[in-house]
Design a protein around this motif. Structure first.
Motif, PDB file in Angstrom:
ATOM      1  N   GLU A 177       0.816  -1.198   0.000  1.00  0.00           N
ATOM      2  CA  GLU A 177       0.000   0.000   0.000  1.00  0.00           C
ATOM      3  C   GLU A 177       0.860   1.263   0.000  1.00  0.00           C
ATOM      4  N   LEU A 178       0.299   2.341  -0.511  1.00  0.00           N
ATOM      5  CA  LEU A 178       0.976   3.635  -0.518  1.00  0.00           C
ATOM      6  C   LEU A 178       1.391   4.019   0.893  1.00  0.00           C
ATOM      7  N   GLY A 179       2.607   4.561   1.016  1.00  0.00           N
ATOM      8  CA  GLY A 179       3.088   5.009   2.316  1.00  0.00           C
ATOM      9  C   GLY A 179       3.624   3.906   3.205  1.00  0.00           C
ATOM     10  N   TYR A 180       3.780   2.697   2.673  1.00  0.00           N
ATOM     11  CA  TYR A 180       4.231   1.581   3.515  1.00  0.00           C
ATOM     12  C   TYR A 180       5.592   1.884   4.141  1.00  0.00           C
ATOM     13  N   PHE A 181       6.516   2.396   3.327  1.00  0.00           N
ATOM     14  CA  PHE A 181       7.852   2.707   3.850  1.00  0.00           C
ATOM     15  C   PHE A 181       7.867   4.128   4.414  1.00  0.00           C
ATOM     16  N   GLY A 182       7.159   4.278   5.534  1.00  0.00           N
ATOM     17  CA  GLY A 182       7.069   5.573   6.190  1.00  0.00           C
ATOM     18  C   GLY A 182       8.210   5.802   7.158  1.00  0.00           C
ATOM     19  N   GLU A 183       8.064   6.817   7.978  1.00  0.00           N
ATOM     20  CA  GLU A 183       9.136   7.262   8.876  1.00  0.00           C
ATOM     21  C   GLU A 183       9.579   6.173   9.846  1.00  0.00           C
ATOM     22  N   GLU A 184       8.662   5.351  10.340  1.00  0.00           N
ATOM     23  CA  GLU A 184       9.039   4.320  11.310  1.00  0.00           C
ATOM     24  C   GLU A 184      10.063   3.348  10.723  1.00  0.00           C
ATOM     25  N   LEU A 185       9.894   3.014   9.444  1.00  0.00           N
ATOM     26  CA  LEU A 185      10.805   2.056   8.805  1.00  0.00           C
ATOM     27  C   LEU A 185      12.027   2.710   8.183  1.00  0.00           C
ATOM     28  N   THR A 186      11.956   4.007   7.890  1.00  0.00           N
ATOM     29  CA  THR A 186      13.043   4.658   7.149  1.00  0.00           C
ATOM     30  C   THR A 186      13.636   5.854   7.879  1.00  0.00           C
ATOM     31  N   GLY A 187      13.249   6.087   9.134  1.00  0.00           N
ATOM     32  CA  GLY A 187      13.673   7.293   9.837  1.00  0.00           C
ATOM     33  C   GLY A 187      15.135   7.333  10.202  1.00  0.00           C
ATOM     34  N   GLY A 188      15.788   6.166  10.236  1.00  0.00           N
ATOM     35  CA  GLY A 188      17.216   6.123  10.554  1.00  0.00           C
ATOM     36  C   GLY A 188      18.072   6.164   9.303  1.00  0.00           C
ATOM     37  N   GLN A 189      19.145   6.936   9.348  1.00  0.00           N
ATOM     38  CA  GLN A 189      20.126   6.960   8.264  1.00  0.00           C
ATOM     39  C   GLN A 189      21.490   7.297   8.856  1.00  0.00           C
ATOM     40  N   PHE A 190      22.497   6.542   8.455  1.00  0.00           N
ATOM     41  CA  PHE A 190      23.852   6.937   8.819  1.00  0.00           C
ATOM     42  C   PHE A 190      24.792   6.671   7.653  1.00  0.00           C
ATOM     43  N   LEU A 191      25.900   7.400   7.669  1.00  0.00           N
ATOM     44  CA  LEU A 191      26.940   7.215   6.661  1.00  0.00           C
ATOM     45  C   LEU A 191      28.092   6.437   7.262  1.00  0.00           C
ATOM     46  N   SER A 192      28.616   5.508   6.493  1.00  0.00           N
ATOM     47  CA  SER A 192      29.797   4.728   6.865  1.00  0.00           C
ATOM     48  C   SER A 192      30.832   4.941   5.771  1.00  0.00           C
ATOM     49  N   ILE A 193      31.928   5.586   6.120  1.00  0.00           N
ATOM     50  CA  ILE A 193      32.951   5.931   5.131  1.00  0.00           C
ATOM     51  C   ILE A 193      34.159   5.040   5.364  1.00  0.00           C
ATOM     52  N   ASN A 194      34.376   4.129   4.440  1.00  0.00           N
ATOM     53  CA  ASN A 194      35.426   3.121   4.571  1.00  0.00           C
ATOM     54  C   ASN A 194      36.688   3.551   3.839  1.00  0.00           C
ATOM     55  N   HIS A 195      37.824   3.315   4.486  1.00  0.00           N
ATOM     56  CA  HIS A 195      39.115   3.578   3.849  1.00  0.00           C
ATOM     57  C   HIS A 195      39.958   2.313   3.969  1.00  0.00           C
ATOM     58  N   TYR A 196      40.310   1.742   2.814  1.00  0.00           N
ATOM     59  CA  TYR A 196      41.105   0.519   2.754  1.00  0.00           C
ATOM     60  C   TYR A 196      42.496   0.871   2.207  1.00  0.00           C
ATOM     61  N   PRO A 197      43.495   1.003   3.068  1.00  0.00           N
ATOM     62  CA  PRO A 197      44.834   1.362   2.575  1.00  0.00           C
ATOM     63  C   PRO A 197      45.443   0.261   1.711  1.00  0.00           C
ATOM     64  N   GLN A 198      46.536   0.606   1.025  1.00  0.00           N
ATOM     65  CA  GLN A 198      47.297  -0.409   0.293  1.00  0.00           C
ATOM     66  C   GLN A 198      47.686  -1.523   1.260  1.00  0.00           C
ATOM     67  N   CYS A 199      47.680  -2.749   0.761  1.00  0.00           N
ATOM     68  CA  CYS A 199      47.917  -3.902   1.632  1.00  0.00           C
ATOM     69  C   CYS A 199      49.069  -4.745   1.085  1.00  0.00           C
ATOM     70  N   PRO A 200      50.033  -5.152   1.926  1.00  0.00           N
ATOM     71  CA  PRO A 200      51.169  -5.929   1.426  1.00  0.00           C
ATOM     72  C   PRO A 200      50.802  -7.346   0.976  1.00  0.00           C
ATOM     73  N   SER A 201      49.716  -7.915   1.536  1.00  0.00           N
ATOM     74  CA  SER A 201      49.312  -9.290   1.188  1.00  0.00           C
ATOM     75  C   SER A 201      47.797  -9.366   1.052  1.00  0.00           C
ATOM     76  N   PRO A 202      47.244  -8.830  -0.025  1.00  0.00           N
ATOM     77  CA  PRO A 202      45.779  -8.810  -0.168  1.00  0.00           C
ATOM     78  C   PRO A 202      45.148 -10.195  -0.289  1.00  0.00           C
ATOM     79  N   ASP A 203      45.935 -11.207  -0.574  1.00  0.00           N
ATOM     80  CA  ASP A 203      45.398 -12.562  -0.676  1.00  0.00           C
ATOM     81  C   ASP A 203      45.131 -13.195   0.684  1.00  0.00           C
ATOM     82  N   LEU A 204      45.632 -12.579   1.759  1.00  0.00           N
ATOM     83  CA  LEU A 204      45.523 -13.178   3.085  1.00  0.00           C
ATOM     84  C   LEU A 204      44.506 -12.489   3.997  1.00  0.00           C
ATOM     85  N   THR A 205      44.049 -11.312   3.601  1.00  0.00           N
ATOM     86  CA  THR A 205      43.194 -10.535   4.495  1.00  0.00           C
ATOM     87  C   THR A 205      41.987  -9.993   3.750  1.00  0.00           C
TER      88      THR A 205
END
Length: 336
Positions: A177-205
């Motif tokens: 139904e219209l309005g199903y995804f209202g504030e109760e279900l969508t009111g939270g939002q956060f940003l996650s900013i990932n930084h993956y540095p150069q890695c000496p052994s990318p096959d192991l981690t």
């Protein structure tokens, strides 16, 4: 602060033992092919066709990429530039936000949610903060770079609008139904900013291990550096970065609300030895006290597949199980 991978990894040539994953979880040295049939959806097309394309992608893959999405390319470029500037700042500046407190809302940390209790660490640093409503949270964000709050604030608003637009298309495709995804279900939002540095052994981690997101819907911005892999049909598929495109994936809450008609996408982040990789991820989620359950109109046989729960309880269990999808779904499934 000294635990941040970006602080000490520039001078190391050998991967520390506490970053080496068990053999069956390592990415290994074998090439993972870039998948050629990952759905790419043009949001400027007709609405009826777009609805069907998104619904099919959510059922088959649990993720897709979108172009012509309405978020300006200049804002996308500025956002990526300023978050990379943040990670390039001097340690004394970043130390102002560094925290090992898992309850702190805006913080810079390394690896997973609880570094001290991890046996194996992830090869990533992370800046995380809430962003809706913006005027409530922006005062906690980094003060430097000086344009961070302005640029990332505008970005978070536009990406939220895009997320809600895609949820509306999914709602239409599911016949809710219209309005199903209202504030109760969508009111939270956060940003996650990932930084993956150069890695000496990318096959192991790994930058992030295999997991599916606990929230409703995720929108990922990645620079033109490969590192995202999605698990489908018992194999890993590489996701090629596309300029100014977003990767969208379904979280556990949407799988449960759809009564299993949509699937949450398991994915991971791999590293490389040539260059760092940075991503900006927006998560839309319910309020902590919101009761989540399958939509009644989607229960085919009058029996739901999943039991109701409060979102805060789901999150707590998700952290205990370290994102183990099978373990999570088994607990919330209703046994026949």
């Amino acid at each position: 602060m000294e635990n941040l991978v970006s602080t000490w990894s520039k001078t190391t040539k050998i991967l520390p033992e506490n970053y080496i994953f068990p053999i069956d979880e390592r990415p290994g040295s074998a090439e993972v092919s870039l998948c050629q049939n990952i759905p790419l959806i043009d949001l400027s097309g007709s609405q009826s066709q777009t609805v069907q394309e998104i619904l099919h992608a959510c059922q088959e893959f649990g993720f897709f990429q979108v172009i012509n999405h309405g978020v300006s390319e200049d804002l996308i470029d500025d956002t990526m530039k300023v978050v990379k500037e943040f990670f390039d700042m001097a340690d004394e500046e970043k130390a102002k936000l560094y925290s090992i407190d898992p309850m702190k809302r805006c913080k810079l940390y390394t690896s997973g949610y609880n570094y001290a209790n991890e046996k194996i660490h992830f090869w990533r640093d992370n800046l995380r903060h809430p962003c809706h409503p913006l005027d409530e949270w922006v005062c906690l964000w980094p003060e430097k770079p000086t344009n961070y709050r302005d640029i990332v604030g505008r970005y978070s608003l536009e990406v939220r609008e895009l997320s809600l637009r895609m949820l509306e298309l999914i709602r239409e495709g599911l016949g809710l139904e219209l309005g199903y995804f209202g504030e109760e279900l969508t009111g939270g939002q956060f940003l996650s900013i990932n930084h993956y540095p150069q890695c000496p052994s990318p096959d192991l981690t790994l930058g992030l291990p295999k997991h599916a997101d606990p929230n409703l819907i995720t929108v990922l911005l990645q620079e033109n550096v490969y590192g995202l892999q999605v698990f489908k049909n018992e194999q890993w598929l590489g996701v090629k970065p596309l300029p100014h495109a977003f990767v969208v994936n379904i979280g556990h809450q949407l799988q449960i609300i759809s009564n299993g008609k949509l699937r949450s996408a398991e994915h991971r982040a791999v590293t490389n030895s040539r260059e760092a990789r940075t991503t900006v991820v927006s998560f839309i989620h319910p309020y902590q006290e919101t009761l989540v359950e399958p939509a009644k109109s989607l229960i085919d046989t009058k029996v739901p597949l999943f039991r109701p729960f409060k979102f805060k309880d789901f999150l707590k269990f998700y952290e205990e199980k370290k994102g183990d999808t099978e373990a999570m779904m088994e607990v919330y499934k209703i046994k026949p």
